[in-house]
Design an enzyme around this catalytic site. Structure first.
Site, mmCIF file in Angstrom:
data_model
loop_
_atom_site.group_PDB
_atom_site.id
_atom_site.type_symbol
_atom_site.label_atom_id
_atom_site.label_comp_id
_atom_site.label_asym_id
_atom_site.label_seq_id
_atom_site.Cartn_x
_atom_site.Cartn_y
_atom_site.Cartn_z
ATOM 1 N N ASP A 90 0.872 -1.174 0.000
ATOM 2 C CA ASP A 90 0.000 0.000 0.000
ATOM 3 C C ASP A 90 0.912 1.227 0.000
ATOM 4 O O ASP A 90 1.559 1.522 1.001
ATOM 5 C CB ASP A 90 -0.919 -0.008 1.229
ATOM 6 C CG ASP A 90 -2.043 0.999 1.079
ATOM 7 O OD1 ASP A 90 -1.889 1.941 0.276
ATOM 8 O OD2 ASP A 90 -3.068 0.847 1.772
ATOM 9 N N THR A 95 -4.836 7.843 2.426
ATOM 10 C CA THR A 95 -4.838 8.865 1.360
ATOM 11 C C THR A 95 -5.692 10.073 1.753
ATOM 12 O O THR A 95 -5.311 11.217 1.488
ATOM 13 C CB THR A 95 -5.337 8.254 0.032
ATOM 14 O OG1 THR A 95 -4.397 7.254 -0.357
ATOM 15 C CG2 THR A 95 -5.450 9.287 -1.074
HETATM 16 P P1 2AM Z 1 -6.276 3.967 1.814
HETATM 17 O O1 2AM Z 1 -6.029 5.279 2.407
HETATM 18 O O2 2AM Z 1 -5.052 3.255 1.341
HETATM 19 O O3 2AM Z 1 -7.358 3.952 0.755
HETATM 20 C C1 2AM Z 1 -9.502 4.479 6.182
HETATM 21 O O4 2AM Z 1 -10.792 4.186 6.509
HETATM 22 C C2 2AM Z 1 -8.707 3.212 6.004
HETATM 23 O O5 2AM Z 1 -9.460 2.305 5.166
HETATM 24 C C3 2AM Z 1 -7.418 3.452 5.271
HETATM 25 O O6 2AM Z 1 -6.488 2.481 5.686
HETATM 26 C C4 2AM Z 1 -7.824 3.290 3.839
HETATM 27 O O7 2AM Z 1 -6.751 2.961 2.984
HETATM 28 C C5 2AM Z 1 -8.754 2.112 3.951
HETATM 29 N N1 2AM Z 1 -9.596 2.024 2.776
HETATM 30 C C6 2AM Z 1 -9.667 0.934 1.980
HETATM 31 N N2 2AM Z 1 -10.442 1.175 0.929
HETATM 32 C C7 2AM Z 1 -10.858 2.465 1.039
HETATM 33 C C8 2AM Z 1 -11.662 3.322 0.229
HETATM 34 N N3 2AM Z 1 -12.206 2.874 -0.908
HETATM 35 N N4 2AM Z 1 -11.858 4.583 0.636
HETATM 36 C C9 2AM Z 1 -11.317 5.035 1.793
HETATM 37 N N5 2AM Z 1 -10.547 4.257 2.599
HETATM 38 C C10 2AM Z 1 -10.321 3.001 2.218
HETATM 39 CA CA CA Z 2 -4.903 1.379 2.507
HETATM 40 CA CA CA Z 3 -3.558 3.332 -0.325
HETATM 41 CA CA CA Z 4 -7.163 3.921 -1.504
#
Ligand code: 2AM
Ligand code: CA
Ligand code: CA
Ligand code: CA
Length: 278
Positions: A90, A95
């Site tokens: 990841d 993000t």
């Molecule tokens: P990410 O930032 O890599 O997308 C936040 O709720 C956590 O859930 C973060 O670890 C985030 O990872 C993950 N997550 C997974 N899928 C997501 C999505 N579609 N949108 C937002 N958070 C997501």
């Molecule tokens: Ca993630």
């Molecule tokens: Ca990510």
């Molecule tokens: Ca993501």
């Protein structure tokens, strides 16, 4: 050889430091945001560039290894875990935090062989905390050993979960009902730092006592799973059964008693599997 994967881990550490620097540098500039599956599912050019950097660096050195990376899967790559040495990446976990400059943003990498996690690296790059763990060798933050709180009493615990991005009413109701079940135990509190891998590291170093989440992916969990396990934590499925990296759900806790209690209190909802279409 007693420790064949140490060289991979040392190399990964160098690549991860470089990736973290790239993220910190990007925070100094304008961040342009793109949408993925919905208006709250975000991605930036930095997510993509960091993943490219990590995969191209590792592939150059280990051309026979396999890769599962969030942004590669988003671009159509397969998300299947085989016996082959596999890097689960990841590039930016958190993000949404990154685009708001909320300081829990990390690079998360887990390395599996025969589907078992051999090591995990989570670099919380704004805090400059490098979490590392190798199977059977303990967990560390910036080289200092860490361990879970050991708390056994859920009523004295701090619990982490995330409110997620799925906004369909059924999912939302279950998520809120689950939070209510936990809050009314009662626990000391619930927190949502916004990064799955950071959450696991917070449990691993004893700053929180449990974390549960449904709907996340193998790249959210692989690095942190190694760290929390090596720090003496428990990691299981939300059903109370064994943890499955491709299942998109987990409970992790400082003790079996707390993990079991959360498994009893929360109601699972369907989240599919990472390897469903393969
Ligand atoms: P990410 O930032 O890599 O997308 C936040 O709720 C956590 O859930 C973060 O670890 C985030 O990872 C993950 N997550 C997974 N899928 C997501 C999505 N579609 N949108 C937002 N958070 C997501
Ligand atoms: Ca993630
Ligand atoms: Ca990510
Ligand atoms: Ca993501």
């Amino acid at each position: 050889m007693s420790d064949p994967w140490k060289e991979c881990m040392d190399y990964c550490l160098e690549v991860t430091k470089e990736a973290g620097k790239m993220i910190r540098d990007a925070l100094q500039r304008d961040i342009s945001i793109m949408q993925k599956s919905s208006p709250v599912d975000l991605v930036t050019e930095t997510d993509q560039k960091v993943e490219e950097l990590i995969i191209s660096s590792i592939r150059k050195k280990y051309p026979t290894h396999s890769f599962i990376g969030e942004e590669s899967v988003a671009a159509g790559a397969a998300s299947v875990l085989t016996e082959n040495p596999t890097w689960i990446i990841d590039p930016i976990d958190g993000t949404t935090n990154f685009v708001h400059r909320f300081p829990f943003v990390c690079v998360s990498i887990g390395f599996t062989v025969n589907k078992e996690i051999e090591f995990g690296i989570v670099y919380s790059c704004i805090e400059e905390k490098m979490y590392t763990a190798r199977r059977g060798k303990g967990a560390f933050c910036n080289g200092v050993p860490i361990k879970v709180s050991g708390q056994e009493d859920i009523s004295k615990s701090l619990v982490l979960t995330e409110t997620g991005f799925k906004k369909d009413p059924e999912h939302f109701r279950t998520m809120m009902a689950n939070m209510e079940s936990i809050l009314t135990i009662p626990v000391h509190g619930i927190r949502s730092p916004g990064s799955a891998a950071v959450n696991m590291c917070l449990v691993a170093c004893g700053a929180a006592d449990a974390y549960y989440h449904m709907g996340i992916h193998c790249w959210d969990m692989a690095g942190g799973a190694a760290i929390v396990r090596e720090a003496g934590g428990v990691i299981m499925d939300v059903s109370g059964g064994p943890f499955d990296l491709m299942s998109r759900r987990l409970i992790t806790a400082s003790s079996r008693a707390i993990a079991d209690c959360i498994a009893k209190k929360i109601q699972p909802f369907p989240c599919g599997r990472d390897d469903a279409e393969n």
